[in-house]
Design a protein around this motif. Structure first.
Motif, short mmCIF file in Angstrom:
data_model
loop_
_atom_site.label_atom_id
_atom_site.label_comp_id
_atom_site.label_asym_id
_atom_site.label_seq_id
_atom_site.Cartn_x
_atom_site.Cartn_y
_atom_site.Cartn_z
N UNK A 1 0.82 -1.22 0.00
CA UNK A 1 0.00 0.00 0.00
C UNK A 1 0.86 1.27 0.00
N UNK A 2 2.18 1.13 0.15
CA UNK A 2 3.05 2.30 0.14
C UNK A 2 3.62 2.51 -1.27
N UNK A 3 3.95 3.77 -1.58
CA UNK A 3 4.49 4.09 -2.91
C UNK A 3 5.90 3.52 -3.09
N UNK A 4 6.78 3.78 -2.12
CA UNK A 4 8.17 3.32 -2.23
C UNK A 4 8.27 1.87 -1.78
N UNK A 5 9.12 1.05 -2.42
CA UNK A 5 9.29 -0.33 -1.98
C UNK A 5 9.79 -0.38 -0.53
N UNK B 1 -11.30 -3.11 -9.07
CA UNK B 1 -9.86 -2.78 -9.09
C UNK B 1 -9.28 -2.81 -7.68
N UNK B 2 -10.07 -2.35 -6.69
CA UNK B 2 -9.61 -2.41 -5.30
C UNK B 2 -9.43 -3.86 -4.86
N UNK C 1 -6.27 -8.69 -3.37
CA UNK C 1 -5.88 -10.10 -3.45
C UNK C 1 -4.43 -10.26 -3.92
N UNK C 2 -3.99 -9.40 -4.83
CA UNK C 2 -2.58 -9.43 -5.23
C UNK C 2 -1.67 -9.13 -4.03
N UNK C 3 -2.08 -8.14 -3.24
CA UNK C 3 -1.28 -7.76 -2.07
C UNK C 3 -1.28 -8.87 -1.02
N UNK C 4 -2.43 -9.53 -0.83
CA UNK C 4 -2.49 -10.65 0.12
C UNK C 4 -1.53 -11.76 -0.30
N UNK D 1 -6.84 3.80 1.13
CA UNK D 1 -6.41 5.20 1.00
C UNK D 1 -5.71 5.43 -0.35
N UNK D 2 -4.97 4.45 -0.83
CA UNK D 2 -4.34 4.59 -2.15
C UNK D 2 -5.38 4.68 -3.25
N UNK D 3 -6.55 4.06 -3.01
CA UNK D 3 -7.63 4.09 -4.00
C UNK D 3 -8.56 5.29 -3.81
#
Length: 446
Positions: free
Chosen positions: A89-93, A177-178, A183-186, A234-236
């Motif tokens: 959920x963060x911009x930077x790795x 899209x959210x 699911x990709x993040x999980x 929040x990113x969405x």
């Protein structure tokens, strides 16, 4: 993969977050440049014991012995067996390293909620038993940009849902899209997210986490999932909240827990081969019911939690059990006897998952150890029956937790004292807040 290998495999990660769960389930920790990460893995990090015992605003607890009385001593925080994971959920790795707290002599710190759960799991292990746990987490997607909360506009149609849509595929599609990103993040964080459904509240959804024979990992998954959902929303461009009751007119969000117990042969000790389950299942149910009144503070830890626990709104208010009965606090689902399990339905989405599982599994184990029998299972509507009641307000729940005899069997005196002091401080200061200010307080925190 070792933690060092993980870091070498992810050279793009420039910073890490080390974080432990405090009593409210808030992540407390530090940001560390990646070049110092190996030192944290090897030596751990340090911060005061009192940091795991802050109130919901992140303030010290007045008169806590952890602060000035003990000189605000440091604990030693070491990585959990979970290791590094990405923070999508963060911009930077960035990598997250979950940690838990120990005393200087290497002993677990009793006020750390993850250690509380581990102590109960070890007691099962001593009996040759292993709890198997699955959780269902409900949450709301919310547009909090205006004066009043509302469902976010669909990224697909630009429209807002004006009503609840139970099990609506259209509602899921509206935020496709959210949920795809979720699911990709999980998968990236190794959180076993299974089915998602649209629920009875406005903009409310539920995601099931698959059953797991490691209760600590299951609690980690729930804790990390809550962090992920809130950050990703929040990113969405909207908020996600696990608060128990954001809208007075809609049902609240629960965190239902399903559990069974397997023996050393891998057999489910609740399975009798038929629909009723074994005597051990009944004993576990009795343990859950006997501890329910006193442990309500764990299942409903905040001022807002008690808005959810009202009759007829899909949350239990009576201390009772039943087969395939969703009005009961404890439900025995139907289905294949090999999967016979207990569903504990009291907790709201706003709980600390470590404390919640400690309360449920600890209570069940006391019932098994004492071989106690529960009252008869109910049939019909629990709301319409004369049954023992769950505390209906926060103050009574705090008193019941503090004065309980049974809870000392699975919570340390240190944790009970710390949690009671935290909740009394929050009770005092939230009394000064308007309903709007309370929503603002809880929306992102819990």
């Amino acid at each position: 993969m070792s933690m060092k290998d993980w870091l070498r495999k992810h050279p793009e990660v420039r910073t890490i977050r080390v974080a432990a769960a405090d009593l409210n389930g808030q992540a407390r920790g530090k940001r560390v440049p990646a070049r110092f990460a190996e030192s944290v893995v090897k030596n751990g990090t340090r911060f005061p014991f009192s940091v795991l015992n802050l109130d919901i605003w992140g303030e010290d607890i007045d008169d806590s012995p952890l602060v000035f009385e003990q000189g605000d001593q440091d604990g030693v925080l070491k990585p959990t067996e979970r290791g590094f994971m990405p923070m999508p959920w963060l911009e930077a790795p960035t990598a997250l390293l979950p940690i838990w707290m120990f005393r200087e002599n290497g002993q677990p710190y009793e006020g750390d909620p993850r250690h509380a759960l581990n102590a109960v799991v070890q007691r099962y292990k001593e009996r040759g038993l292993t709890p198997v746990v699955a959780m269902e987490l409900e949450f709301f997607l919310i547009d909090d940009s205006g004066k009043t909360l509302q469902a976010p506009a669909s990224p697909r149609s630009g429209k807002r849902r004006k009503a609840a849509e139970t099990l609506s595929i259209r509602a899921l599609d509206a935020f496709d899209s959210f949920f795809t990103d979720l699911y990709d993040a999980c998968e990236a964080m190794d959180i076993p997210a299974d089915t998602s459904t649209s629920e009875t509240g406005l903009g409310q959804f539920e995601v099931n986490l698959m059953h797991c024979d490691d209760a600590l990992r299951a609690a980690d998954d729930a804790w990390l999932f809550k962090m992920l959902v809130k950050g990703l929303a929040r990113r969405h461009g909207f908020a996600a909240s696990f608060m128990a009751k954001p809208y007075p007119e809609y049902s609240g969000s629960g965190l239902h827990t399903h559990f069974s117990v397997i023996d050393q042969k891998g057999d489910n000790i609740f399975d009798s081969g038929g629909p009723k389950g074994t005597a051990t299942l009944r004993h576990a149910v009795a343990g859950c019911l006997n501890a329910m009144h006193d442990s309500t503070l764990i299942f409903a830890p905040h001022q807002n939690s008690y808005n959810r626990l009202v009759p007829g709104k899909h949350a239990p208010t009576s201390i009772a059990w039943g087969f395939e009965n969703r009005t009961a606090a404890v439900r025995i689902p139907a289905g294949n006897p090999a999967a016979r399990r207990i569903e504990h339905r009291v907790a709201g989405g706003d709980v600390n998952p470590y404390l919640m599982l400690t309360a449920i599994l600890g209570a069940a184990l006391t019932g098994i150890e004492d071989a106690v029998e529960p009252p008869a299972p109910i049939t019909g509507n629990a709301y319409a029956m004369d049954l023992p009641q769950i505390p209906a307000d926060w103050e009574h729940a705090i008193d019941a937790f503090e004065n309980s005899d049974i809870l000392y069997r699975f919570f340390s005196k240190e944790l009970i004292r710390n949690l009671v002091q935290t909740k009394r401080q929050e009770l005092h200061y939230t009394a000064e807040l308007t309903p709007e200010e309370l929503v603002e307080l809880y929306l992102d925190t819990v």
